[in-house]
Enzyme design. Structure first.
Site, PDB file in Angstrom:
ATOM      1  N   VAL A  82      20.352  50.859  24.846  1.00  0.00           N
ATOM      2  CA  VAL A  82      20.696  50.782  23.423  1.00  0.00           C
ATOM      3  C   VAL A  82      19.543  51.357  22.613  1.00  0.00           C
ATOM      4  O   VAL A  82      18.385  50.988  22.827  1.00  0.00           O
ATOM      5  CB  VAL A  82      20.958  49.310  22.999  1.00  0.00           C
ATOM      6  CG1 VAL A  82      21.136  49.208  21.478  1.00  0.00           C
ATOM      7  CG2 VAL A  82      22.185  48.756  23.711  1.00  0.00           C
ATOM      8  N   ALA A 142      14.329  50.505  21.301  1.00  0.00           N
ATOM      9  CA  ALA A 142      15.398  50.663  22.296  1.00  0.00           C
ATOM     10  C   ALA A 142      15.229  49.583  23.351  1.00  0.00           C
ATOM     11  O   ALA A 142      14.201  48.898  23.403  1.00  0.00           O
ATOM     12  CB  ALA A 142      15.310  52.038  22.958  1.00  0.00           C
ATOM     13  N   LYS A 143      16.209  49.419  24.192  1.00  0.00           N
ATOM     14  CA  LYS A 143      16.074  48.547  25.361  1.00  0.00           C
ATOM     15  C   LYS A 143      17.140  48.936  26.358  1.00  0.00           C
ATOM     16  O   LYS A 143      18.186  49.490  25.995  1.00  0.00           O
ATOM     17  CB  LYS A 143      16.276  47.079  24.973  1.00  0.00           C
ATOM     18  CG  LYS A 143      15.553  46.128  25.909  1.00  0.00           C
ATOM     19  CD  LYS A 143      14.092  46.072  25.567  1.00  0.00           C
ATOM     20  CE  LYS A 143      13.345  45.065  26.408  1.00  0.00           C
ATOM     21  NZ  LYS A 143      12.045  44.753  25.796  1.00  0.00           N
ATOM     22  N   GLY A 144      16.876  48.639  27.623  1.00  0.00           N
ATOM     23  CA  GLY A 144      17.859  48.879  28.664  1.00  0.00           C
ATOM     24  C   GLY A 144      17.901  47.702  29.612  1.00  0.00           C
ATOM     25  O   GLY A 144      17.003  46.854  29.606  1.00  0.00           O
ATOM     26  N   ASP A 165       9.961  45.780  31.858  1.00  0.00           N
ATOM     27  CA  ASP A 165      10.301  44.517  31.195  1.00  0.00           C
ATOM     28  C   ASP A 165      10.532  43.516  32.339  1.00  0.00           C
ATOM     29  O   ASP A 165      10.108  43.777  33.473  1.00  0.00           O
ATOM     30  CB  ASP A 165      11.538  44.709  30.289  1.00  0.00           C
ATOM     31  CG  ASP A 165      11.705  43.558  29.307  1.00  0.00           C
ATOM     32  OD1 ASP A 165      10.943  43.497  28.329  1.00  0.00           O
ATOM     33  OD2 ASP A 165      12.576  42.690  29.522  1.00  0.00           O
TER      34      ASP A 165
END
Ligand code: GLU
Length: 417
Positions: free
Chosen positions: A61, A106-108, A147
């Protein structure tokens, strides 16, 4: 309005709505900076060691791109959801803005318990996921990092896969890489050391001694273990820590370097001999001076906040406190240094890694920690004075500062066409 929500995206929205009322912004601009810019869901097959094929679901995202390329980690965890990734991406936007590094958020994530996969299965899954999200990532557009559940090795596979597609090495496509392939000195410790910088500054503001103050840390991964070690190094007494399997408690203080060595060998804190075992739930309510949640979201909530017995909370994790619990902490006079400030050391040194990679010119560890300390100290002071000026808690103050910068950049750039 208290919603009592535990959905991280709803939590992030509630925090946003709470802060944005202090800013005079156009309602359209508010809507624009609230919502994720784009979201990608991928379902992809992975060949397992026994020859079978498993299908995994992953997300990336991009929350906001106004201040620069997007930045944020990739999480491997069985409880990953699109709403969680959305929230984490939004928090990255505010975090990068707050420490004033030129990124959006952002992050995934992949829905997977990485402990159940072999090294070769993890490699296959990471390479295929990289390929699936390759339209979304790039050194000028979106730069992933580690992460929960991912580490420098994961980033090495990602960098290698992206580079194989490009036909040349693109080391600035990802940060948190191993040092021999373009990683930055200090990146592995940066989040935990940054948590200590934030804790130390808050303790000084509150007139608390560093020496002997009792510290409890939830989580003993990359963030929790380095936070505990850094607090131990400044003379505080770390009385309890925990990992996914449970916690360990010793009122006289734990020998953190010895405990880290123990965890390297046995894989968990609970069988460390010099302390008594406690559950993760009990750990949070042990009387202490500084509580550092450094695991996952939703750990301090309306059902346990009344039993939290501390003066200061420093959020190593993203989203560990629900908005409802936040309000109750404030009523009880417990100061919480929010995630977007307390754990920003990680992304700050990620930014240093990206800059060094783009320039192929690497800095000393001393330079890295000096620059990190300067950035974190400035951000902390900005939040502290905003909290005093508006008579709000530190999270609201941090969010006001961060959102204002994104809004200002949006207005300066204007709306295309
Ligand atoms: N995953 C980390 C965070 O939540 C680091 C992100 C990065 O370095 O890009 O801040």
């Amino acid at each position: 309005m208290a919603s009592g929500t535990t959905n991280p995206w709803h939590m992030a929205l509630e925090q946003f709505n709470n802060a944005v009322q202090y800013l005079e912004l156009d309602p359209g601009i508010i809507d624009f900076i609230r919502l994720p810019k784009r979201e990608l869901t991928v379902n992809f097959p992975v060949k397992m060691d026994d020859g079978s094929v498993n299908v995994y679901t992953g997300y990336r995202v991009h929350h906001n791109t106004v201040r620069g390329p997007t930045k944020g980690g990739i999480r491997y965890h069985q409880d990953v959801t699109l709403d969680e990734v959305r929230a984490l991406a939004m928090w990255m936007t505010w975090k990068c803005s707050l420490v004033n590094i030129p990124y959006g958020g952002a992050k995934g994530g992949i829905i997977v318990d990485p402990r159940l996969l072999s090294m070769s299965e993890l490699e296959n899954m990471t390479r295929r996921f990289t390929s699936e999200i390759s339209l979304f990532i790039g050194p000028d557009s979106d730069i992933p990092a580690p992460d929960v559940g991912t580490n420098p090795q994961t980033m090495a596979w990602l960098m290698d896969t992206y580079s194989m597609h490009a036909g040349y090495t693109v080391n600035a496509v990802v940060t948190g890489k191993p040092v021999p392939i373009g990683g930055s000195l200090g990146r592995a410790d940066a989040t935990g050391v940054g948590v200590m910088f934030a804790a130390r500054q808050a303790m000084q503001k509150l007139g608390m001694p560093l020496e002997g103050s009792r510290v409890v840390v939830q989580g003993f991964g990359n963030v929790g273990s380095v936070s505990a070690r850094s607090m131990h190094e400044i003379g505080s007494r770390v009385t309890a820590v925990s990992d996914v399997y449970g916690g360990i408690y010793n009122e006289d203080g734990l020998d953190i370097p010895a405990l880290m060595e123990h965890v390297r060998k046995s894989g968990k804190v609970t069988d460390y001999p010099k302390g008594e075992e406690i559950s993760n739930a009990d750990l949070l309510t042990i009387p202490c001076d500084v509580l550092i949640p450094a695991a996952l979201e939703n750990q301090i909530h309306q059902d346990n906040v009344g039993r939290i017995d501390t003066k200061l909370i420093v959020e190593g994790a993203n989203g560990p406190t629900t908005p409802e619990a936040d309000r109750m902490l404030r009523e009880r006079g417990i100061v919480a240094v929010p995630d977007i400030l307390a754990n920003a050391g990680g992304v700050t040194v990620s930014y240093f890694e990206w800059v060094q990679g783009l320039q192929s010119f690497f800095w000393s560890e001393k330079e890295i920690f000096e620059r990190l300390e300067r950035i974190m100290t400035t951000a902390f002071e900005d939040c502290w004075s905003m909290a005093e000026r508006k008579n709000v808690d530190m999270r609201t103050a941090a969010s006001i500062l961060a959102i204002a910068r994104v809004a200002e950049a949006t207005e300066l750039r204007g709306i295309y066409p």
